[in-house]
Design an enzyme around this catalytic site. Sequence first.
Site, short mmCIF file in Angstrom:
data_model
loop_
_atom_site.label_atom_id
_atom_site.label_comp_id
_atom_site.label_asym_id
_atom_site.label_seq_id
_atom_site.Cartn_x
_atom_site.Cartn_y
_atom_site.Cartn_z
N GLU A 157 0.75 -1.13 0.08
CA GLU A 157 0.15 -0.08 0.08
C GLU A 157 0.75 1.39 0.02
O GLU A 157 0.97 1.96 1.17
CB GLU A 157 -0.86 -0.09 1.42
CG GLU A 157 -2.04 -0.97 1.15
CD GLU A 157 -3.08 -0.76 2.14
OE1 GLU A 157 -2.95 0.19 2.91
OE2 GLU A 157 -4.06 -1.43 2.15
N GLU A 351 -5.37 -8.86 0.62
CA GLU A 351 -6.15 -8.48 1.87
C GLU A 351 -7.36 -7.97 1.52
O GLU A 351 -7.84 -7.66 0.63
CB GLU A 351 -5.65 -7.15 2.54
CG GLU A 351 -4.04 -7.31 3.06
CD GLU A 351 -3.71 -6.09 3.87
OE1 GLU A 351 -4.52 -5.03 4.10
OE2 GLU A 351 -2.30 -5.87 3.77
C1 NOJ Z 1 -4.37 -2.63 5.01
C2 NOJ Z 1 -3.03 -2.66 5.60
O1 NOJ Z 1 -2.05 -3.26 4.78
C3 NOJ Z 1 -2.98 -3.43 6.98
O2 NOJ Z 1 -1.81 -3.34 7.64
C4 NOJ Z 1 -4.13 -2.86 7.78
O3 NOJ Z 1 -4.25 -3.45 9.01
C5 NOJ Z 1 -5.50 -3.14 7.24
N1 NOJ Z 1 -5.49 -2.63 6.02
C6 NOJ Z 1 -6.62 -2.84 7.82
O4 NOJ Z 1 -6.67 -1.23 8.29
#
Ligand code: NOJ
Length: 445
Positions: A157, A351
């Site tokens: 990200e 994710e």
């Molecule tokens: C994206 C992130 O990569 C992760 O680290 C985070 O905990 C989750 N979103 C939830 O916000």
Amino acid sequence: MWGVATAACQIEGAAAIDGKGPSIWDVYSRKRGSIDGGDTPEVACDFYQHFPDDVKLMQELGVKDFRFSISWPRVLPEGTGRVNERGLDFYKRLTDTLFSHGITPHATLYHWDLPQALQDRYDGWQSRRVVEDFGAYAALMGKHLGDRIRDWMTLNEISSFTRGAYGVGKPGQMAPGHSLASERDVNQVVHHALLAHGIACQALRASCPASPRISIAENYSPFIPVLEDPAGVDAACKAFRRENGGILMPILTGSYDLEWMEDHRDSLPEMRPGDMELIHQPLNALGSNCYTGRYVRPAEKPKGYEIIAWSPKFPVAGPTWLHIVPESIYWAVRLVGEAAARKDLPIFISENGCADSCEPDASGLVRDIDRIMYYRAYLSQLLRAVAEGYPVTGYFPWSLLDNFEWARGYSQRFGLVRVDYATQKRTPKLSYDWYRGVIAANRIV
Ligand code: NOJ
């Protein structure tokens, strides 16, 4: 692939153990007011000590693929130079344990925990020097772990650890929480991250003994046509290119989107000859961190689309940003082919998940039916993409365990497994049982 996803800083703990150097999150979290509840990642889920049991939990869940990240300051405490053998050894023991449980490791090189040493030395991502150092770190990982790990993600990200950390005139909520003078400075930070992605691809390919499979985990924005007709889909494609024009498009196509450049004409980063070629490396797959999306419709405006504002009571799943938009996962897959013209690229969901609002019952069980509803709805939309022939290769829900949710500390619980932070006791939630059923049947149950 049915997997689960995690990240070093959010679960490992052991922040100063066995020679690990401090990361920017260790330092930032000690700053008053930066993290809800004054929480820090110092102990987290203590995965560093508990990983053998946690790998067993994965095996019982039935996953064959595990996404985790390597902590740069654990293996290179000063960011460059001296290698911390005990840190490397941790990832060797972890991968050995995964293998003995029939689980394939998928490693992310950077999930936001920059060595503080590099922040101190040259302001971290603000300096182009970070690119070379990240390349050297990637090469080192390829050399020492490339015999065990074939599946790599370079960065996680980009927008979160750049735009989320560096605001214009006000600090971002992510470490190091700096405020920069101009939008141009922020775009420069992003440009360095893009270059780091490129150099890491090259470094891994040059250093891994067996040919690596390389991807990046990106939270690019999917757009959902309110009305799914040709004009609606066209509006979604336009929004996709332009709104993702500063990160995903250069990675996938080798240039910033022209309309994005038009939007940022007064704030473009310094680009040197060869930069765009470096950013545009061949990828074996794309990882989509998909939680939510925006609705669009065609509009008689220069942009040709309108992003619809959220209605006041639009449902969310935990954090205020996490609007429940199951269709986002379908469009996150489809638009890569249709809008970015990369139909060739396999996509996996690196994710997807939500925070629950449940306390355990008397027996300790968390009955997180909100999470089950969320997953079932999103997976149904992912299934639509599969049914239509899009190259979806895997699904990694976020996350195996409740963990350190960055500026929100431990207040938001994203895990399939409940963690009692006082005792480090793990208790699988109802959603864990449900996901186990999904994996066992290889269909949505
Ligand atoms: C994206 C992130 O990569 C992760 O680290 C985070 O905990 C989750 N979103 C939830 O916000």
